[in-house]
Design an enzyme around this catalytic site. Structure first.
Site, short mmCIF file in Angstrom:
data_model
loop_
_atom_site.label_atom_id
_atom_site.label_comp_id
_atom_site.label_asym_id
_atom_site.label_seq_id
_atom_site.Cartn_x
_atom_site.Cartn_y
_atom_site.Cartn_z
N ASP A 161 -31.95 -35.09 77.35
CA ASP A 161 -32.19 -34.38 76.09
C ASP A 161 -33.13 -33.20 76.36
OD1 ASP A 161 -32.62 -33.94 73.17
OD2 ASP A 161 -31.68 -35.90 73.02
N HIS B 130 -36.37 -32.81 69.66
CA HIS B 130 -35.13 -33.60 69.62
C HIS B 130 -35.16 -34.74 70.62
CE1 HIS B 130 -30.72 -34.29 70.10
NE2 HIS B 130 -30.65 -33.91 68.84
N SER C 55 -26.70 -37.26 66.79
CA SER C 55 -27.78 -37.31 67.79
C SER C 55 -28.75 -38.45 67.50
CB SER C 55 -28.57 -35.99 67.81
OG SER C 55 -27.86 -34.98 68.46
#
Length: 768
Positions: A147, A220, A552
């Site tokens: 990520d 994220h 996600s």
């Protein structure tokens, strides 16, 4: 006068810093001399004896096609999930390299973009007994997260109470800008970054904007890592919303962060290098909340890398994508990948716009600033009437609003051209105090909450028309917007998120995708200290936890659950874990009604939710599993027409196809039956499946099949009598049907039951 009835239709359902993932091919160029990055896959067995190492051979291959004086350099060497290297080549050099007998494939670089306090309770992980004690909460399991990196200071990565790092771990904690070796501990056991492919394409990383280290400047990666395996954190919240104990799915699992995403995206050469290293390091689960439009598996580096990982016993969990609700949008569709769609949980964050005439409109919103009055006493204006721009005024674009007419007022803006967050910034810059955004599709997208800069409510075109009529018909239109609430126990839940990508599977229509759904709407998890909750440059707010949405977010839920199952059943294969999660999923609510799709407000289907919503406690003891070997996957590729060369690219070796294999013959936990439209008479499809007993023994399972008209089925045998654990038994199904119109799809299921276990497989029937 502009009318809101003509409000622009929304172009994307996922409006946060991570938009619906796009993929950019780097091969399009009018000049054959322009250099691009390629991944060169070699056939290791064909390395000449004169080369002592693959590295020397790879450099020789590269030197042999160089058409200029400058020596080409290798970016990465791959040795685990595939054999080969990545490098910069001209199109001419790439074509020459393809002709070398030792080269299996030369694949162009692609650029990917990345697509909690309540979910453990919602999924039943806090109940007494069951999955957590049996799995030791995944304490010996390592989850590798590819990520944007990780924020190691987050309380979600504290290692209180954890024992020594598992001895199988071979990875490292790489230092870099703002990241020291002490950033890792017994929870965050590894952190590495991969930027060589990115920098080969975009140039050196600007360290004034992002850290050239494993540090997550975006948020994220921290969010997904803490969702999968975050430690318990008391009193977690965003702006006071969703307050409670935040914890990941596998609270005692170890996290290894592999940073592969940068400001402009995530290159496939970096992703592949991280997968290669993660498997060597000893991870048990790979979690990739990244996706791109699907391509044939021999051209898809993520699918190729995932196949190599599965061969090493590593389960690969991926996001299904955020391009719903259109059909044929599901991504990461390789049958050896766990593909996860997104659903809601039983919590939301309602905000209300209340007009002076008493009409009230609800949406989802997260706002932490000064509240508006509790009564509708604030002036309400329409952007088209307070704009200094002829073209963009109704959209509340930056610089288009007249501050003398906006200051102190709530503005009704038209959806389009910019995001809701950007409109809020424009209204705030002009002195406005609130936003009503009209024209949002009535497709469930308004269920998604965002961290707005002003009190904000989103409404449909129809409701926008009502609000505009109120403004035009009233000399002193008034409004207030009330925010700041967290509501739990919302029913029905879960519902499928409108943005969640859907089937059919565009690459292998014989395989149903997505596999399952999991929480992905308005999920609270840890966040980066270098990014505001919106991820926008203008957002100077800093938070420890953030609420965002997307597949996600659903992917790491399943990654963490897979870690728990791996902890409870360390000898289970990736396919067995996947099967357990699929066949125990729920496709109905407790009252027996089917799951709802928020995009339509109607019942969902397996093309939308796959096998259903994951139920961890049931997955611990599924009774039977559908296991699959690497050779099974390759025989499946044989059956759907892949050539020996194409299969070798996926398998990293030459493979001889078994005779008689036909498409659809994979031992998958779900069924997709294709009936031909052409011809007269009954259509017939024969399928075989093999199940392995992982439950009690002896045990006897009886079959039940639910079928839509006019489909019929014969299952043989109808009873499976197991005498020992690990015993395998096959059954055969013949489906017959008359013709229906081209493209018709219908649904059913096949279930084996022994009185305790219900092993359910969804069936999709499509007339093609």
């Amino acid at each position: 006068m502009n009318q809101i009835s003509h409000l622009q239709r929304r172009t994307g359902t996922y409006e946060s810093i991570f938009h619906s993932p796009k993929v950019t091919s780097t091969t399009s160029s009018s000049s054959s001399s322009a250099k691009k990055t390629y991944i060169v896959q070699t056939e290791h067995d064909l390395m000449p004896m004169s080369f002592s190492t693959p590295d020397i051979w790879h450099q020789s291959l590269l030197d042999s096609v160089s058409d200029g004086p400058t020596k080409r350099t290798i970016i990465y060497t791959y040795s685990t999930v595939l054999h080969g290297f990545s490098t910069s080549l001209t199109a001419t050099e790439a074509e020459s390299l393809r002709l070398n007998p030792g080269v299996l494939a030369v694949l162009p670089e692609k650029v990917y973009h990345p697509d909690t306090t309540r979910t453990p309770h919602f999924l039943g992980l806090d109940s007494a007994g069951g999955l957590l004690p049996r799995s030791k909460e995944g304490s010996d399991v390592i989850i590798g997260v590819l990520d944007t990196g990780i924020w190691p200071e987050s309380r979600s990565f504290n290692d209180d109470g954890l024992g020594p790092i598992p001895s199988k771990w071979k990875g490292s904690c790489v230092t870099g800008k703002n990241f020291n070796a002490s950033s890792c501990n017994s929870k965050l056991i590894g952190a590495q970054f991969f930027s060589s492919g990115y920098e080969a394409q975009y140039g050196p990383i600007d360290e004034t904007k992002e850290s050239r280290s494993p540090r997550d400047d975006d948020g994220h990666g921290t969010h997904t890592s803490s969702t999968a395996g975050g430690a318990p954190v008391d009193n977690a919240a965003l702006f006071g919303y969703a307050r409670g104990v935040a914890l990941g799915m596998a609270t005692r699992a170890r996290i290894a962060a592999y940073k592969v995403c940068w400001i402009k995206g995530c290159t496939s050469s970096d992703i592949l290098a991280a997968m290669d290293k993660a498997v060597l390091d000893g991870v048990d689960i790979l979690s990739l909340s990244l996706s791109a439009p699907p391509s044939p598996f021999n051209e898809d580096t993520t699918a190729i890398g995932a196949f190599g990982a599965v061969q090493h016993g590593v389960l690969v969990s991926c996001a299904a994508g955020n391009t719903g609700p259109l059909p044929y949008t599901v991504r990461n569709v390789a049958p050896w990948i766990m593909t996860v769609g997104a659903s809601s949980i039983d919590r939301d964050f309602p905000s209300y716009a209340v007009l002076g005439n008493g009409n009230q409109y609800m949406a989802q919103s997260l706002y932490d600033g000064k509240p508006l009055p509790s009564r509708p006493t604030v002036s309400l204006v329409y952007a088209g009437n307070v704009s200094n721009s002829v073209d963009g005024g109704v959209y509340c674009l930056g610089g288009t609003l007249d501050s003398t007419k906006v200051a102190g007022k709530v503005v009704l803006c038209q959806n389009g051209n910019t995001t809701a967050l950007q409109k809020g910034l424009a209204v705030r810059a002009s002195g406005g105090v609130g936003v009503i955004l009209a024209g949002v599709e009535e497709d469930g997208s308004q269920l998604q909450a965002e961290a707005h800069f002003l009190p904000t409510v989103t409404v449909s075109s129809k409701n926008g028309d009502e609000i505009l009529r109120y403004i035009l018909s009233n000399p002193r239109p008034r409004v207030t917007i009330m925010t700041g609430r967290t509501r739990v126990g919302v029913r029905p839940s879960p519902v499928i998120a409108s943005f969640s990508s859907r089937g059919p599977n565009s690459i292998t229509p014989q395989i149903l995708k997505p596999d399952v759904i999991a929480p992905g709407l308005n999920i609270l998890a840890a966040w980066s200290g270098n990014s505001g909750p919106t991820g926008m440059v203008e957002d100077k707010r800093r938070v420890d936890f953030n609420i965002i949405s997307g597949t996600s977010m659903s992917c790491p839920h399943v990654s963490g659950l897979a870690a728990l199952l791996k902890g409870a059943h360390p000898n289970w294969s990736p396919a067995a874990i996947k099967s357990a999660l699929m066949t125990t999923s729920n496709s109905t609510y407790p009252n027996g009604q089917p799951l709802l799709d928020s995009a339509t407000g109607k019942p969902s289907s397996p093309l939308v939710h796959g096998a259903g919503h994951v139920v961890p406690q049931k997955a611990l003891n599924p009774g039977l599993v559908y296991d699959i070997t690497a050779d099974d996957y390759l025989n499946f590729l044989c059956g759907i027409g892949y050539t020996e060369q194409q299969i070798a690219v996926v398998a990293r070796r030459r493979f001889t196809c078994r005779k008689g294999v036909v498409g659809g013959g994979l031992n998958y936990p779900s069924f997709l039956v294709q009936f031909p439209v052409q011809g007269s008479g009954q259509k017939r499809v024969n399928l075989t499946r093999t199940v392995t007993n992982v439950g009690d023994s002896p045990s006897m399972y009886s079959v039940y099949v639910s079928l839509p008209h006019p489909v019929k089925a014969v299952v043989s045998p109808q009873v499976l009598d197991f005498r020992r654990e690990g015993e395998m038994m096959s059954y055969f199904v013949t489906f017959t049907s008359s013709s229906l119109p081209l493209g018709t799809s219908k649904f059913g299921y096949l279930e084996w039951c022994d009185g305790e276990h219900r092993v359910r497989s969804p069936i999709v029937f499509i007339w093609v």
